[in-house]
Enzyme design. Structure first.
Site, PDB file in Angstrom:
ATOM      1  N   ILE A  15      -6.190  30.435   1.659  1.00  0.00           N
ATOM      2  CA  ILE A  15      -7.211  30.320   2.692  1.00  0.00           C
ATOM      3  C   ILE A  15      -6.673  31.024   3.932  1.00  0.00           C
ATOM      4  O   ILE A  15      -5.552  30.760   4.365  1.00  0.00           O
ATOM      5  CB  ILE A  15      -7.507  28.845   3.031  1.00  0.00           C
ATOM      6  CG1 ILE A  15      -7.892  28.055   1.779  1.00  0.00           C
ATOM      7  CG2 ILE A  15      -8.604  28.766   4.093  1.00  0.00           C
ATOM      8  CD1 ILE A  15      -9.183  28.453   1.155  1.00  0.00           C
ATOM      9  N   LYS A  16      -7.468  31.930   4.490  1.00  0.00           N
ATOM     10  CA  LYS A  16      -7.038  32.656   5.680  1.00  0.00           C
ATOM     11  C   LYS A  16      -7.460  31.894   6.940  1.00  0.00           C
ATOM     12  O   LYS A  16      -8.640  31.627   7.152  1.00  0.00           O
ATOM     13  CB  LYS A  16      -7.639  34.068   5.705  1.00  0.00           C
ATOM     14  CG  LYS A  16      -7.093  34.980   4.623  1.00  0.00           C
ATOM     15  CD  LYS A  16      -7.767  36.337   4.625  1.00  0.00           C
ATOM     16  CE  LYS A  16      -7.250  37.226   5.718  1.00  0.00           C
ATOM     17  NZ  LYS A  16      -7.769  38.619   5.586  1.00  0.00           N
ATOM     18  N   ILE A  17      -6.462  31.559   7.754  1.00  0.00           N
ATOM     19  CA  ILE A  17      -6.703  30.903   9.040  1.00  0.00           C
ATOM     20  C   ILE A  17      -5.984  31.717  10.114  1.00  0.00           C
ATOM     21  O   ILE A  17      -4.807  32.047   9.957  1.00  0.00           O
ATOM     22  CB  ILE A  17      -6.175  29.449   9.056  1.00  0.00           C
ATOM     23  CG1 ILE A  17      -6.892  28.610   7.988  1.00  0.00           C
ATOM     24  CG2 ILE A  17      -6.360  28.824  10.433  1.00  0.00           C
ATOM     25  CD1 ILE A  17      -6.392  27.173   7.905  1.00  0.00           C
TER      26      ILE A  17
END
Length: 361
Positions: free
Chosen positions: A138-140
């Site tokens: 997941i890209k944060i």
């Protein structure tokens, strides 16, 4: 041996910064894996906007999903997850062969949540549960507001690609968030070897921002200098007592990833940020045109020096010209976050237009 295969021998992973249903349907991604040693993939709103708006490969799914009442973000994430699940399945053998250290795909949460840590975490958990594959990052964004969500996600066992990092200090903050999450897991008796992370440092935007204000002798050198300085900090951290304690408990190192590695200057080499950013235990995620260029005429440059090499000297020359890398780095991160938001809005607008158009047929 192909240049792309040589990178693998040097312990650097080459990931593709692109995804589309067309690539999946036509076997292009599979060919890149087999022929060019691509071992992972990243995506962002701009990539999906282009893929959906400029092809008919999504039309059937859009019609079907729209008829079921899906629209906006819900519709987009269903399309994106379908694509990335197929890509994740292609990378699964690599993921298993490397004990989960490689073979990842990345999906970004809504950039509209970039300044809301609580909602960012909730969205990360939702996507993580919906994806149903072991090899999703997941890209944060590693913004001030994103860091608490990153730490909490790591603590909860969600693997994270920390994006929008520009300065060595941004990287250090991202690494700290990862380690704090792991240390909290350790304190609760939770396993550390099930969680992974990469820290994505954006490179080419430094040179684009200074292209017209520096002499030719300094053009296209700032991004690489920033990367070299960050690489030294990365190696120092992996040698630290704090990290060694976590590693002893089977924690996985957070790998440094070079992002934004497509050349922005038409006068510069089209493989500038591949040949000059070779380093073991790193990842270079490249646009499709950069991958094809490197496969065609790739050159293996010098391995990045462990001590940062000439980074400080290059940065000093920029400072003499009045370019403060700290100030510029903060500006680039802010502009990057704003650009992601604009891309997100464009994506949802394109999807709405396409859904409306398809309903008329």
């Amino acid at each position: 041996m192909k240049p792309t295969q040589k990178l693998r021998e040097l312990r650097q992973s080459l990931w593709l910064d692109n995804i589309s249903r067309e690539m999946l349907e036509k076997g292009i991604l599979k060919r890149y894996i087999d022929e060019y040693s691509i071992s992972g993939l990243t995506s962002n709103p701009t990539i999906f906007d282009h893929a959906i708006a400029h092809s008919h490969f999504y039309d059937k799914s859009i019609v079907e999903l729209s008829s079921r009442g899906l629209e906006g973000e819900e519709l987009f994430f269903k399309l994106a997850i379908d694509d990335l699940q197929r890509a994740a399945d292609l990378f699964l053998p690599i993921h298993e062969q490397t004990s989960r250290k490689d073979g990842w795909v990345s999906l970004e949460i809504s950039p509209l949540l970039a300044y809301d840590a609580e909602k960012t975490l909730l969205e990360a958990k939702r996507i993580h549960e919906a994806f149903q594959r072991p090899n999703l990052f997941i890209k944060i964004p590693g913004t001030k507001e994103g860091l608490p969500a990153i730490e909490e996600a790591i603590f909860e066992g969600i693997s994270i690609n920390i994006t929008l990092l520009f300065t060595p200090e941004h990287y250090k903050e991202a690494a700290e968030a990862y380690m704090r999450g792991l240390e909290r897991r350790l304190s609760k008796g939770l396993p550390l070897d099930t969680v992974f992370s990469v820290a994505s440092l954006f490179v080419s935007r430094w040179d684009k921002a200074t292209m017209n204000i520096v002499p030719d002798s300094l053009k296209n050198k700032l991004g690489i200098a920033i990367a070299k300085k960050t690489y030294k900090i990365y190696r120092d951290l992996l040698d630290s007592a704090r990290w060694n304690l976590l590693a002893h408990k089977k924690a996985n190192p957070q790998l440094l990833l070079w992002a934004s590695t497509g050349t922005k200057d038409p006068q510069a080499s089209d493989i500038l940020y591949v040949k000059n950013l070779i380093a073991p235990d790193t990842i270079n995620t490249v646009p499709e045109e950069t991958l094809l260029a490197f496969a065609d005429h790739g050159q293996i440059g010098e391995i990045l020096p462990r001590d940062g090499g000439d980074a400080e000297n290059i940065l000093a020359q920029y400072r003499q010209l009045g370019i403060d890398d700290q100030v510029l780095g903060q500006r680039l991160q802010k502009e990057g976050a704003e650009a992601f938001i604009n891309s997100w809005k464009d994506l949802l607008s394109s999807l709405k237009q396409k859904s409306s158009l398809l309903k008329t047929f």
